[in-house]
Design a protein around this motif. Sequence first.
Motif, mmCIF file in Angstrom:
data_model
loop_
_atom_site.group_PDB
_atom_site.id
_atom_site.type_symbol
_atom_site.label_atom_id
_atom_site.label_comp_id
_atom_site.label_asym_id
_atom_site.label_seq_id
_atom_site.Cartn_x
_atom_site.Cartn_y
_atom_site.Cartn_z
ATOM 1 N N ASP A 138 0.845 -1.202 0.000
ATOM 2 C CA ASP A 138 0.000 0.000 0.000
ATOM 3 C C ASP A 138 0.875 1.245 0.000
ATOM 4 N N HIS A 145 -6.252 5.015 -3.293
ATOM 5 C CA HIS A 145 -6.765 4.084 -2.288
ATOM 6 C C HIS A 145 -8.142 3.538 -2.647
ATOM 7 N N PRO A 148 -11.686 0.651 2.744
ATOM 8 C CA PRO A 148 -12.105 -0.633 3.307
ATOM 9 C C PRO A 148 -13.623 -0.688 3.448
ATOM 10 N N ARG A 154 -9.302 4.387 5.964
ATOM 11 C CA ARG A 154 -8.588 4.079 4.729
ATOM 12 C C ARG A 154 -7.193 3.497 4.944
ATOM 13 N N ASP A 155 -6.604 3.687 6.123
ATOM 14 C CA ASP A 155 -5.255 3.164 6.365
ATOM 15 C C ASP A 155 -5.242 1.816 7.082
ATOM 16 N N PRO A 157 -5.530 -1.281 5.996
ATOM 17 C CA PRO A 157 -4.725 -2.380 5.431
ATOM 18 C C PRO A 157 -3.266 -2.353 5.846
ATOM 19 N N ASP A 160 -2.876 -3.813 9.316
ATOM 20 C CA ASP A 160 -3.003 -5.277 9.297
ATOM 21 C C ASP A 160 -1.696 -5.922 8.842
ATOM 22 N N GLN A 161 -1.083 -5.360 7.798
ATOM 23 C CA GLN A 161 0.184 -5.901 7.304
ATOM 24 C C GLN A 161 1.298 -5.751 8.335
ATOM 25 N N GLU A 242 -6.739 2.497 14.514
ATOM 26 C CA GLU A 242 -5.789 1.476 14.070
ATOM 27 C C GLU A 242 -4.564 1.432 14.973
#
Length: 464
Positions: A138, A145, A148, A154-155, A157, A160-161, A242
């Motif tokens: 990303d 973008h 989700p 929007r950040d 992903p 999660d990575q 997040e």
Amino acid sequence: MKPLLLAILTFALSLSCRSADRPNIIFILADDLGWGDLHCYGHPYAKTPNLDKLAAEGTRFTKFHATGVTCCPARTGLMTGRLPATFQKYPASFGFGSRITITELLKKNGYATGHFGKWHIGTTLEPGTYGIDVIGSDQGAPNKHRQPQDGRGRDAPMYDQAIDFIEKHKGEPFYVNIWDHISHHPIHPTQAVLDAFGPLELEEAKFTPAMQEKFALCKKMGGDPAAHLRAFLADVKSMDDEIGHLLKKLDELGLRENTLVVFSSDQGAAPLRETDGDEAKTRKKKDRSGGDLADTRLNAMGYAGPDFRGGKHTDLEGGVCVPFIVRWPAKVPAGRVDQQSVISGADWLPSLCSITGISINAADFDGEDSSKALLGSIHVRGKPLFWKTNTERSDPTLLVKNWKLHGSHRRHGEVTLYDLDADPGEKNNLAEKQPEVLKRLTEQLAAWTATLPKTYEHGDDKGD
């Protein structure tokens, strides 16, 4: 005990001790987030409980300075410990060349390294670039973008990575960059993100005159300041959510005590620019995130805080002084606010090297070791701070102690001198009243600019 066995045990114990002394490191970097855009930095409406808690459990700095006024220059300082104007080739297009990075140094010294989110520091993204083991998927500009669909921001992903990377490397020292797109344009939160933030009833008098001017411009352009401020803050809250998930995962993995978590922003809040031409025509256009172009422009409601003016694209404190929060329960004092230490993004590399025991030649870097401030003492700055964009005739700026000088390359351009201790808003020009200070700093600034490249090469990337 046999000598060979004793030697093996001693070596193993040595490795264990070194590993225990070296923290895991997570660097979270927001994009275009102003000094005053978090609740713990005084925003009257921000909802950032996780970052507020991070500050309460660690140290919050009020005089941390980015190395640039746009995205790539700020990241260049953080990664290389060098000021961006010293690069003849613009790093967003050409990378860092032979300049070593903090990730390369840490990788060579036993760290697993990962980078997730925005890139903007070169065109090569293969694993191993700058010593980074894993580069997330990303890295693109924010207008590419996809939102989700699970109600998260929007950040989500990239977090999660990053969490997946941390779980896989929990048994060894790791370094992780998490470089958010929030709060860079286009700000286009989903209805679920807006609902999670809740309503907002705006009292404009709670903000500075500079912010009130932004509200007035918003109205002039046909917008509702309360609605656009809500959209901006909802976007920021989704990032805070997040960060909360990330911090919870560190607790679950037993990594809290020996993980250095840092949060900052690449530069100050983006300006609200008046649209050109027919406003009604502009409102029919869509930005690449699918939002109304005029509305997403009006969502640029970042705040420089109660003392500063200016923002992104300026060398004023509102453009270069940004949030900086550090938590490391094993080493960093909790509940501390450092209002004295002047530190820079260029200090990140030498400071981390000091903390992790990596030997470097300090003369190779523009930043300096300010780890003393990170660990609870006051850092007295030895090197001045400089700013200049990667163009030949751009105006340079210098900060030495309390004095800030904005120089000019234009024949009749104004030179301004401010005492930041008395005037953090840079409103009272003392150039005529302080001729000796002006002369000394002008000579110092000229000496620095004389060392810079005479021409610059930008490639396809002109800035962000």
